[in-house]
Write an enzyme that holds these catalytic residues in place. Structure first.
Site, PDB file in Angstrom:
ATOM      1  N   LYS A 182      43.563  11.586  19.974  1.00 24.84           N
ATOM      2  CA  LYS A 182      42.964  11.838  18.670  1.00 24.84           C
ATOM      3  C   LYS A 182      42.414  10.512  18.153  1.00 24.84           C
ATOM      4  O   LYS A 182      43.154   9.639  17.721  1.00 24.84           O
ATOM      5  CB  LYS A 182      43.985  12.385  17.666  1.00 24.84           C
ATOM      6  CG  LYS A 182      43.307  12.830  16.366  1.00 24.84           C
ATOM      7  CD  LYS A 182      44.153  12.493  15.189  1.00 24.84           C
ATOM      8  CE  LYS A 182      43.539  11.784  14.045  1.00 24.84           C
ATOM      9  NZ  LYS A 182      42.172  11.517  13.886  1.00 24.84           N
ATOM     10  N   THR A 237      51.557   1.171   8.965  1.00 20.86           N
ATOM     11  CA  THR A 237      53.010   1.340   9.011  1.00 20.86           C
ATOM     12  C   THR A 237      53.413   2.648   8.332  1.00 20.86           C
ATOM     13  O   THR A 237      54.271   3.380   8.832  1.00 20.86           O
ATOM     14  CB  THR A 237      53.685   0.124   8.342  1.00 20.86           C
ATOM     15  OG1 THR A 237      53.369  -1.026   9.138  1.00 20.86           O
ATOM     16  CG2 THR A 237      55.194   0.281   8.264  1.00 20.86           C
ATOM     17  N   GLU A 257      52.458   0.949  17.241  1.00 20.51           N
ATOM     18  CA  GLU A 257      51.868  -0.382  17.045  1.00 20.51           C
ATOM     19  C   GLU A 257      51.275  -0.375  15.646  1.00 20.51           C
ATOM     20  O   GLU A 257      50.283   0.307  15.396  1.00 20.51           O
ATOM     21  CB  GLU A 257      50.821  -0.623  18.135  1.00 20.51           C
ATOM     22  CG  GLU A 257      50.605  -2.091  18.436  1.00 20.51           C
ATOM     23  CD  GLU A 257      49.523  -2.698  17.575  1.00 20.51           C
ATOM     24  OE1 GLU A 257      49.854  -3.172  16.470  1.00 20.51           O
ATOM     25  OE2 GLU A 257      48.364  -2.678  17.995  1.00 20.51           O
ATOM     26  N   CYS A 291      45.010  -5.754  13.431  1.00 18.04           N
ATOM     27  CA  CYS A 291      46.447  -5.741  13.162  1.00 18.04           C
ATOM     28  C   CYS A 291      47.024  -7.137  13.300  1.00 18.04           C
ATOM     29  O   CYS A 291      47.966  -7.495  12.609  1.00 18.04           O
ATOM     30  CB  CYS A 291      47.149  -4.763  14.092  1.00 18.04           C
ATOM     31  SG  CYS A 291      46.799  -5.060  15.823  1.00 18.04           S
ATOM     32  N   GLU A 389      49.714  -5.793   3.862  1.00 20.76           N
ATOM     33  CA  GLU A 389      48.572  -5.942   4.762  1.00 20.76           C
ATOM     34  C   GLU A 389      47.293  -5.640   3.979  1.00 20.76           C
ATOM     35  O   GLU A 389      47.176  -4.570   3.370  1.00 20.76           O
ATOM     36  CB  GLU A 389      48.726  -4.960   5.923  1.00 20.76           C
ATOM     37  CG  GLU A 389      47.684  -5.132   6.998  1.00 20.76           C
ATOM     38  CD  GLU A 389      47.924  -4.218   8.199  1.00 20.76           C
ATOM     39  OE1 GLU A 389      48.287  -3.048   8.002  1.00 20.76           O
ATOM     40  OE2 GLU A 389      47.733  -4.693   9.333  1.00 20.76           O
TER      41      GLU A 389
END
Ligand code: NDP
Length: 496
Positions: A182, A237, A257, A291, A389
């Site tokens: 996906k 996350t 990840e 990331c 982030e």
């Protein structure tokens, strides 16, 4: 590539069991060309029915064709995939740049890496040996087998769509698994384009399937599907935690990840020229939408002014522009929501007391979803700009006076994806590197990665590792086989 194209808008199909097909519901959505903002592809809007069809096709291929092939046969196909990717590098790189907004020169490099990943894991496909172990009893032969985990659901984000897909796909296929992908709804095109390459190389129908659509429908259907044996996810996350919770209902295996807030630690004896280049590389490549972005700069107080001045000077010179132009050094952000989120985080940091040294907003004279390369000083570790982030070109700078303080600040994060240490003293650099809680630590460099080196996060940056030997073992189950050699299986109740 799925076809046919109508005008400039490509009409794409899901890829299931070797065929390009519409969604069962026949619904579609559009994908925008990131450099022009115009619709350039119409893509099926899949749902649980399509996921189920793809999983069934993947299961058949896993048990009947791809999963039944020997490692030697799989290796040959994967090496052919690598050669075809090299042949199609320019076409795939252009599609990726248009779909994701990443620079064409970045996507060319990344597509080049894809071939490395397939070659590397082709090398493991015929060497995945178990091991025989000496047992306590001489009448037993005991050995292990690394068997394919089965059907893998790969859920990938928009920031490096092909590379992050291939980090999953190459080891999964090498191990004998089959895959349902996906892609992000922002970047659905290149996962579909890869299907032709894989099947031209000899991958059997059903071994690689793509269901395009939206996370809450297609992604959730995958994580809840009992026919998927492992979910390999890259993304935020928050979504990763939801994916993990859903997968646990079926004890589906997981690799996550996730996000990062990686620290660049510049010690007092760092080589300043190298550190400045590494800091620029760490935060501004891919417009900060990576990331592993080095978004926190922890700099010794004696070097703060010089490093900040030089990083800001280079940041102001970064050429912003179309991802397709060879001159561009930094492109736009992926979408309006992402641009707004980055601008909001900068505004909040200012309110919290951070000072904007350069950038800080939308650059003048550029149409498109740009944010100027931004350096913020006076950042304290408790501020959200140091903890959350941003996923944009925003560097948060904090000073320290001792190595212990540097380590404490670097580790003051729920994340732990990567970090860097800059020092000309190898003892000091390694002593700090070993104390950092991060899955990757670079010493006097940034952003180095390779198919052979495990990558993944501590803490909220993820679970498990991609790449290297760990990367392929994550697509296997270990089976231990006990063989009685003497032909003397005893009655268990006979004590004699
Ligand atoms: P998400 O984590 O939401 O999306 C990643 C992938 O998961 C996409 O394919 C997405 O599909 C899919 N997904 C979304 N919801 C679900 C669900 N409930 N179940 C299963 N799959 C799901 O990232 P976003 O693209 O929304 O980006 C949001 C933020 O995440 C960014 O601003 C950034 O901070 C961070 N991020 C981090 C990345 C990293 O590499 N660490 C990569 C991408 C984002 P769809 O796109 O269709 O929603």
């Amino acid at each position: 590539m799925p076809s046919p194209a109508t005008g400039t808008v490509r009409q794409l199909g899901l890829h299931i069991d070797g065929h390009d097909v519409p969604a069962a519901s026949e619904a579609t959505f559009t994908s925008l060309d990131a450099s022009t903002g115009e619709v350039w592809a119409r893509v099926p809007d899949g749902d649980a029915t399509d996921v189920d069809l793809a999983v069934r096709a993947a299961r058949r291929a896993q048990t009947e064709t791809w999963g039944a092939a020997t490692g030697y046969q799989r290796a040959r196909v994967l090496r052919r995939v690598a050669r075809l990717i090299e042949r199609d590098q320019e076409r795939l790189a252009t599609l990726e740049a248009r779909d994701s907004g990443r620079l064409l020169r970045d996507t060319r490099t990344q597509v080049g890496f894809l071939a490395d990943w397939f070659n590397y894991y082709a090398g493991y496909a015929d060497k995945l040996a178990g091991r025989a172990m000496p047992g306590e009893r001489p009448d037993m032969l005991v050995y292990t087998r690394n068997e394919p985990i089965g059907v893998v659901g790969a859920i990938v984000p928009w920031n490096a769509p092909l590379l992050l897909l291939v980090w999953k796909l190459a080891p999964a296929l090498a191990a004998g698994c089959t895959v349902v992908v996906k892609p992000s709804d922002y970047t659905p095109v290149t996962a579909l384009a890869l299907a032709d390459v894989l099947e031209e190389a000899g991958l059997p129908a059903g071994a690689y399937n793509v269901v395009t659509g939206f996370g809450p429908r297609v992604g959730q259907a995958m994580t809840a599907h009992p026919g998927i044996d492992k979910i390999a996810f890259t993304g935020s996350t928050e979504t990763g935690i939801a994916v993990g919770q859903a997968a646990m209902q079926n004890l589906t295996r997981l690799t996550l990840e996730l996000g990062g807030k990686s620290a660049q630690v510049v010690l007092a004896d760092a080589d300043v020229d190298n550190a400045v280049n590494g800091i620029i590389n760490g935060i501004f490549l891919g417009s900060g939408q990576t990331c592993m972005a080095g978004s926190r700069l922890l700099v010794h107080e004696s070097l703060h002014d010089e490093i900040v001045r030089r990083v800001a000077a280079r940041a102001r010179q970064i050429r912003l522009g179309s991802p397709l132009s060879e001159d561009t050094e930094m492109g736009p952000l992926v979408n309006e929501q992402q641009q707004k989120q980055v601008l909001d985080r900068i505004a909040a940091a200012r309110t919290d007391g951070a000072e904007v040294v350069c950038g800080g907003g939308v650059p003048d004279g550029l149409a498109g979803l740009f944010v100027a390369p931004t350096v913020l000083t006076g950042v304290e570790s408790h501020m959200p700009i140091a903890q959350e982030e941003v996923f944009g070109p925003v560097l948060a700078v904090t000073t320290f006076s001792t190595e212990d303080e540097a380590v404490r600040l670097a580790n003051d994060s729920r994340f732990g994806l990567a970090a860097a240490v800059w020092s000309q003293n190898v003892h000091r650099a390694l002593s700090v590197a070993h104390r950092l809680r991060a899955g990757t630590v670079w010493v006097n460099t940034y952003r180095a990665f390779s198919p052979g080196v495990p990558f993944g996060g501590f803490g909220h940056s993820g679970m498990g590792r991609e790449n290297g030997l760990e990367g392929i073992l994550a697509y296997t189950e270990t089976k231990s086989v006990w063989v009685e050699l003497a032909g003397r299986t005893k009655d268990p109740f006979d004590l004699g």
